[in-house]
Structures are given as C-alpha cells and as structure tokens.
Scaffold this motif. Structure first.
Motif, PDB file in Angstrom:
ATOM      1  N   PHE A  25       0.791  -1.164  -0.200  1.00 37.53           N
ATOM      2  CA  PHE A  25      -0.180   0.017   0.082  1.00 37.53           C
ATOM      3  C   PHE A  25       0.871   1.365  -0.049  1.00 37.53           C
ATOM      4  CE2 PHE A  25      -2.352  -3.441   1.600  1.00 37.53           C
ATOM      5  CZ  PHE A  25      -3.904  -3.535   1.061  1.00 37.53           C
ATOM      6  N   GLN A  26       1.124   1.800  -1.048  1.00 38.81           N
ATOM      7  CA  GLN A  26       2.057   2.826  -1.537  1.00 38.81           C
ATOM      8  C   GLN A  26       1.412   4.511  -1.130  1.00 38.81           C
ATOM      9  OE1 GLN A  26       3.764   3.008  -5.646  1.00 38.81           O
ATOM     10  NE2 GLN A  26       3.456   5.247  -4.918  1.00 38.81           N
ATOM     11  N   PRO A  27       2.195   5.251  -0.509  1.00 39.42           N
ATOM     12  CA  PRO A  27       1.787   6.633  -0.589  1.00 39.42           C
ATOM     13  C   PRO A  27       2.400   7.174  -1.720  1.00 39.42           C
ATOM     14  CG  PRO A  27       3.692   6.154   0.679  1.00 39.42           C
ATOM     15  CD  PRO A  27       3.517   4.863  -0.029  1.00 39.42           C
ATOM     16  N   ALA A  28       1.739   8.499  -1.909  1.00 37.95           N
ATOM     17  CA  ALA A  28       2.375   9.599  -2.823  1.00 37.95           C
ATOM     18  C   ALA A  28       2.712   9.100  -4.004  1.00 37.95           C
ATOM     19  CB  ALA A  28       3.804  10.108  -2.086  1.00 37.95           C
ATOM     20  N   GLU A  29       1.825   8.709  -4.774  1.00 40.99           N
ATOM     21  CA  GLU A  29       1.810   8.516  -6.369  1.00 40.99           C
ATOM     22  C   GLU A  29       1.725   9.834  -6.942  1.00 40.99           C
ATOM     23  OE1 GLU A  29       1.303   8.052 -10.406  1.00 40.99           O
ATOM     24  OE2 GLU A  29      -0.595   8.493  -9.043  1.00 40.99           O
ATOM     25  N   GLU A  30       0.690  10.557  -6.521  1.00 39.97           N
ATOM     26  CA  GLU A  30       0.581  11.758  -7.442  1.00 39.97           C
ATOM     27  C   GLU A  30       1.734  12.749  -7.041  1.00 39.97           C
ATOM     28  OE1 GLU A  30      -1.733  12.079  -9.364  1.00 39.97           O
ATOM     29  OE2 GLU A  30      -3.316  10.526  -8.916  1.00 39.97           O
ATOM     30  N   GLY A  31       2.821  12.793  -7.724  1.00 41.07           N
ATOM     31  CA  GLY A  31       3.948  13.401  -7.698  1.00 41.07           C
ATOM     32  C   GLY A  31       4.878  13.416  -6.671  1.00 41.07           C
ATOM     33  N   GLY A  32       4.596  12.818  -5.865  1.00 40.72           N
ATOM     34  CA  GLY A  32       5.573  12.458  -4.487  1.00 40.72           C
ATOM     35  C   GLY A  32       6.619  11.378  -4.681  1.00 40.72           C
ATOM     36  N   PRO A  34      10.045   8.031 -14.783  1.00 40.56           N
ATOM     37  CA  PRO A  34      10.213   7.233 -15.989  1.00 40.56           C
ATOM     38  C   PRO A  34       9.189   6.595 -16.738  1.00 40.56           C
ATOM     39  CG  PRO A  34      10.783   5.906 -13.943  1.00 40.56           C
ATOM     40  CD  PRO A  34      10.395   7.142 -13.466  1.00 40.56           C
ATOM     41  N   PRO A  35       9.299   6.165 -17.791  1.00 38.99           N
ATOM     42  CA  PRO A  35       8.103   5.579 -18.588  1.00 38.99           C
ATOM     43  C   PRO A  35       7.784   4.168 -17.724  1.00 38.99           C
ATOM     44  CG  PRO A  35      10.231   5.146 -19.865  1.00 38.99           C
ATOM     45  CD  PRO A  35      10.444   6.195 -18.725  1.00 38.99           C
ATOM     46  N   THR A  36       6.634   3.774 -17.854  1.00 33.44           N
ATOM     47  CA  THR A  36       6.116   2.561 -17.165  1.00 33.44           C
ATOM     48  C   THR A  36       6.152   1.463 -18.444  1.00 33.44           C
ATOM     49  OG1 THR A  36       4.572   3.610 -15.593  1.00 33.44           O
ATOM     50  CG2 THR A  36       4.116   1.448 -16.081  1.00 33.44           C
ATOM     51  N   ILE A  37       6.957   0.275 -18.116  1.00 31.52           N
ATOM     52  CA  ILE A  37       7.313  -0.468 -19.306  1.00 31.52           C
ATOM     53  C   ILE A  37       7.017  -1.934 -18.662  1.00 31.52           C
ATOM     54  CG2 ILE A  37       8.955  -1.591 -20.831  1.00 31.52           C
ATOM     55  CD1 ILE A  37      10.383   1.338 -20.520  1.00 31.52           C
ATOM     56  N   MET A  72      -0.120   9.049 -22.631  1.00 31.28           N
ATOM     57  CA  MET A  72       0.934   9.921 -22.212  1.00 31.28           C
ATOM     58  C   MET A  72       0.971  10.411 -20.869  1.00 31.28           C
ATOM     59  SD  MET A  72       2.547   9.408 -24.782  1.00 31.28           S
ATOM     60  CE  MET A  72       3.895  11.045 -24.660  1.00 31.28           C
ATOM     61  N   GLY A  73      -0.036   9.879 -20.213  1.00 29.08           N
ATOM     62  CA  GLY A  73      -0.047   9.937 -18.485  1.00 29.08           C
ATOM     63  C   GLY A  73       1.245   9.188 -17.810  1.00 29.08           C
ATOM     64  N   ALA A  74       1.664   9.537 -16.575  1.00 30.20           N
ATOM     65  CA  ALA A  74       2.548   8.937 -16.124  1.00 30.20           C
ATOM     66  C   ALA A  74       2.285   8.467 -14.719  1.00 30.20           C
ATOM     67  CB  ALA A  74       3.795  10.115 -15.824  1.00 30.20           C
ATOM     68  N   GLU A  75       3.220   7.384 -14.327  1.00 24.86           N
ATOM     69  CA  GLU A  75       2.806   6.736 -13.102  1.00 24.86           C
ATOM     70  C   GLU A  75       4.166   6.193 -12.313  1.00 24.86           C
ATOM     71  OE1 GLU A  75       1.784   4.292 -10.312  1.00 24.86           O
ATOM     72  OE2 GLU A  75      -0.110   4.804 -11.236  1.00 24.86           O
ATOM     73  N   ASP A  76       3.998   6.455 -11.115  1.00 29.75           N
ATOM     74  CA  ASP A  76       5.255   6.015 -10.520  1.00 29.75           C
ATOM     75  C   ASP A  76       5.667   4.626 -10.188  1.00 29.75           C
ATOM     76  OD1 ASP A  76       3.862   5.697  -7.949  1.00 29.75           O
ATOM     77  OD2 ASP A  76       5.234   6.875  -6.696  1.00 29.75           O
ATOM     78  N   PHE A  77       4.623   3.708 -10.465  1.00 26.78           N
ATOM     79  CA  PHE A  77       4.971   2.315 -10.278  1.00 26.78           C
ATOM     80  C   PHE A  77       6.047   1.950 -11.395  1.00 26.78           C
ATOM     81  CE2 PHE A  77       3.672  -2.152 -11.808  1.00 26.78           C
ATOM     82  CZ  PHE A  77       3.742  -2.783 -10.315  1.00 26.78           C
ATOM     83  N   SER A  78       6.300   2.924 -12.249  1.00 26.01           N
ATOM     84  CA  SER A  78       7.341   2.637 -13.073  1.00 26.01           C
ATOM     85  C   SER A  78       8.822   2.385 -12.363  1.00 26.01           C
ATOM     86  CB  SER A  78       7.608   4.066 -14.404  1.00 26.01           C
ATOM     87  OG  SER A  78       7.917   5.252 -13.331  1.00 26.01           O
ATOM     88  N   TYR A  79       8.878   2.964 -11.271  1.00 25.59           N
ATOM     89  CA  TYR A  79      10.324   2.734 -10.541  1.00 25.59           C
ATOM     90  C   TYR A  79      10.279   1.407 -10.100  1.00 25.59           C
ATOM     91  CZ  TYR A  79      10.889   8.013 -10.074  1.00 25.59           C
ATOM     92  OH  TYR A  79      11.068   9.156 -10.462  1.00 25.59           O
ATOM     93  N   MET A  80       9.129   0.772  -9.579  1.00 23.92           N
ATOM     94  CA  MET A  80       9.020  -0.687  -9.361  1.00 23.92           C
ATOM     95  C   MET A  80       9.344  -1.510 -10.665  1.00 23.92           C
ATOM     96  SD  MET A  80       5.904  -1.024  -6.544  1.00 23.92           S
ATOM     97  CE  MET A  80       5.860  -0.076  -5.199  1.00 23.92           C
ATOM     98  N   LEU A  81       8.712  -1.313 -11.564  1.00 20.98           N
ATOM     99  CA  LEU A  81       9.278  -1.785 -12.915  1.00 20.98           C
ATOM    100  C   LEU A  81      10.654  -2.093 -13.520  1.00 20.98           C
ATOM    101  CD1 LEU A  81       5.895  -1.680 -14.942  1.00 20.98           C
ATOM    102  CD2 LEU A  81       6.757  -3.471 -13.305  1.00 20.98           C
ATOM    103  N   GLN A  82      11.204  -0.707 -12.983  1.00 24.86           N
ATOM    104  CA  GLN A  82      12.661  -0.639 -13.266  1.00 24.86           C
ATOM    105  C   GLN A  82      13.590  -1.565 -12.562  1.00 24.86           C
ATOM    106  OE1 GLN A  82      13.612   3.288 -12.904  1.00 24.86           O
ATOM    107  NE2 GLN A  82      13.624   3.606 -14.984  1.00 24.86           N
TER     108      GLN A  82
END
Length: 425
Positions: free
Chosen positions: A157-164, A322-325, A354-364
């Motif tokens: 359960f992750q905090p701060a997806e919206e820009g944080g 980063p991009p979500t791949i 073209m929206g962004a998502e910080d789940f991208s960090y987890m997929l990196q």
C-alpha cells in the motif's frame, strides 16, 4: 456509514450488473464481502490525504490487515504499509510476489455532494486510489483466509503516487530487500470502458513525466522605445515554435514524444517591455533515448535563440517519473489470469497513454506488469454527484464499487497462480 446507507450499498452490489449478466468468475467470498470493503473505500474517500500525509489511511489499512491476521510493516516510504501473507508452507519456499495499490488523494475540490464526498476542502480522491486500496484489501481478506499457495504475497500500500514518487521512496527504504519478490504487479481503474473488462500489454504503457523552466533575461524599456531594451517576448515566441521542430524534425517519426509549453509569464504593464519572460511546461516520452534527445535539443534551442536576441538564458530540466514499461512475460501472465476471469473478448490491448505513473520505478527494479480495469462511464455514481464527467482528476469523479470483487478476484488469482506455477529459471 449509517445502517440505511449500508443496506442500500449492499443491495446495490448484490444487483451488480456484470455479476448477473456477464460470464465473470468472481470468487464467492469477494462477492459476499464486497459491501463491507466498499464501506471502507467510502470512508477513505470521505477522508482524503495528500502525498506523504496518508496517516489515517495507513491506519485504516493496517487495522484491516491486522484484524485478518496479516502482519504489517509500517512507515516505509514515510507512510507506506506492507502486508505479509504467507501461504500454507509459511513462506518456507522463499518465493514471493508483490501486489501494489496507491493510497493518496489529489489537491483539488470535490464537486460531489453524496454521503461519502470529501470532508476536507481542497482534497479529493479524484483518481480512484481509494478504490485501488479497497480492491487490494478485498484480496488480502481472502488470501489470509485461504492461503492455498506456497510462498508469500506482499501487499504493498504505497503513498504519494501523485507527484511525490512514493514508489521510489519505498524502494529507497529497502522494499525489495526486506520483502524479496520475484515480480510486482499494479492496477489502475480506467473510466470510459465497460465494467467487466481489463487491458494489459507488454512494453511501454505510460509515459515518462518531465518538467522544464526557462527564463529569458533581457532588458526592460518603455514600449514606445523598444530599441532602448532587449525584449524577451519575441525570443520566447520563437522558442515555443522551434521546440515543436524537435518533434517533427529531430525525433524519429515512429518514436513518441510530446513537448507542451503550458505557462508563459512576462510583463506587468501594457506600456513596458519586460526585463524577463519565463516559460514552463512538460515533456512526455516512452523511452529514455527520446527523452535525452529532446532535453539536449531544447537546451540548445533555448540558449542559441536567446543568444540571437542578445538575451541571457536560464534552462532547467527536471526528470520526474520514468516510463512505465511492462515486461513481456509478466504482461502475458496477467492477461491469461484476466482471460480466465472475464473471457478473452473482455481483455483488451492496453493503449499506451502519455500520462505518467510512479509504479514505473518498481518496474525498473523488478519484472512485472501494470494493467487497467475499466471503471464504466459514470452511471454508478449516486445522487448528488457533480455535473462533470466521471474521468480521472475530475471533481465529479467517483470510483465504481462494482470493481471491488472483480479487482480483488484478479489479485487473488494472479498471486496464487504465480506462486503455484514453477519459478522461472
């Protein structure tokens, strides 16, 4: 929630259209418990918290998990919660899979006036993170009761997806070291699609998010005597137009990229040539290579344009998400799980956004896949909803509670099937 509201909610979910009309294989316990989880979702919706402020929400999540006998780890990424569900082997086999939901709200005023509307001015769950949390809680309750797998399911359960960048912060706090997992999966509701459908694809599905700030410093003068100064406004106009040639003439036509100048600030009086002009905006791409090209060309254009106008240039470029791949194997695995639940015709190709998502960090850091679950057109909203459409980041949005048992079923089937399938070499 009042008794009357609870009764109405239970009746609404019991008459769930996709459960009765569509051939959707919902887990019975998730269908029967949907009203209770929906009540939790609406409580979270009524008490939205912004990034890194999700203290109450984290308390609600931790209390639910603990009540179901699930150990929790708190404080990761400031306010994150990780639930640990060991399978029938007590997790002895050492295998693990992660399921992620985000918890934060947006800094915007809600237009809805129904009973569970935001009680905090200027804060709203306008992206459905309350629903994402609810779907994962529904899965957690079932997993804790059945545990029909070997290994461990980590509920993130992750905090701060919206820009944080909450995902990044959880990783920095040791998420994948403390909770070793083979893969990690995420899910987002998507308005506009028919309830009962999913979308997932391999490759880029959401873009990188980047921002720029350019200050053109000239020399102010009386507007009637522009020759006495250096006007930064013509330089800014040239710059804005030139940036689009990066997209049309520098980038390969088959690559995707967007440059949007969204703010221009200059001057305070109609008869004064300003000293400076500031440009700000965003850049979106699906690859780091394209992003590198755009940043380099923007900087060169900005600096040389200013030089041509005898002005000074300050150029700042910030890389945010980063991009979500999606990994190919994990995306295909998720698709097969979806097909077994809703049928092949209701599992769509995931059109990249073209929206962004910080789940991208987890997929990196780990293989995995990020999917969409359709939220409907907005007919699910109760009386008292705002006049706008039920789209993301809209003040009239509300999450569709019909998705709770469906999304929960997906999470359960995904995790249990992953852990019951031999590990990849």
């Amino acid at each position: 929630m009042t008794l009357q509201a609870s009764t109405l909610l239970r009746a609404s979910l019991a008459s769930n259209s996709f459960l009765k009309v569509l051939n959707v294989k919902i887990i019975d316990s998730l269908a029967s418990g949907a009203a209770e989880i929906a009540a939790v979702r609406r409580d979270i919706h009524a008490h939205p918290e912004l990034c890194f402020e999700e203290l109450r929400t984290a308390d609600v999540v931790a209390r639910q998990l603990t009540g179901w006998g699930i150990p929790v780890h708190r404080g990761m990424g400031t306010t994150g919660v990780v639930g640990i569900v060991h399978g029938r082997d007590g997790g002895a086999c050492g295998r693990g899979v992660g399921l992620r939901a985000d918890m934060d709200a947006l800094p915007m005023q809600e237009f809805n006036t129904f009973a569970h509307a935001s009680q905090h001015a200027g804060k709203m769950h306008a992206c459905g993170h309350d629903g994402h949390t609810a779907m994962l809680l529904a899965a957690a309750q079932h997993l804790s009761t059945h545990r029909d797998f070997d290994g461990t399911v980590y509920l993130i359960f992750q905090p701060a997806e919206e820009g944080g960048g909450g995902a990044r912060e959880m990783i920095r706090d040791g998420l994948f070291e403390k909770f070793p997992m083979e893969a990690v999966f995420g899910m987002h509701n998507w308005p506009g699609g028919a309830v009962g459908t999913f979308a997932v694809s391999a490759g880029p599905v959401m873009a990188s998010s980047n921002e720029f700030r350019i200050v053109i410093r000239g020399k102010g003068s009386h507007a009637a005597m522009p020759n006495m100064g250096i006007d930064p406004v013509p330089a800014a106009c040239q710059m804005v137009l030139a940036f689009q040639t990066i997209i049309s003439r520098n980038k390969k036509p088959l690559d995707t990229g967007v440059i949007s100048v969204t703010m221009i600030h200059a001057g305070e009086a109609t008869n004064v040539t300003p000293d400076s002009c500031e440009l700000q905006g965003t850049v979106r791409t699906f690859s780091t290579g394209v992003l590198d090209l755009i940043e380099q060309r923007m900087k060169a254009i900005a600096e040389h344009t200013c030089a041509a106008f005898e002005a000074q240039c300050e150029f700042e470029f910030s890389r945010n998400y980063p991009p979500t791949i999606n990994a190919a194997a994990e995306a295909d695995f998720a698709r097969q799980v979806m097909v077994d639940i809703v049928g092949a015709d209701k599992v769509l190709a995931q059109e990249p956004t073209m929206g962004a998502e910080d789940f991208s960090y987890m997929l990196q850091a780990k293989p995995g896949a990020y999917c969409f679950i359709a939220n409907g057109e907005g007919e699910h909203r109760e009386m008292g909803h705002g006049g706008g459409p039920c789209t993301l980041h809209n003040p009239s949005y509300d999450f569709n509670d019909e998705l709770i048992p469906l999304g929960g079923t997906y999470w359960v089937q995904l995790a249990s099937r992953w852990l019951n399938t031999p590990a990849r070499a």
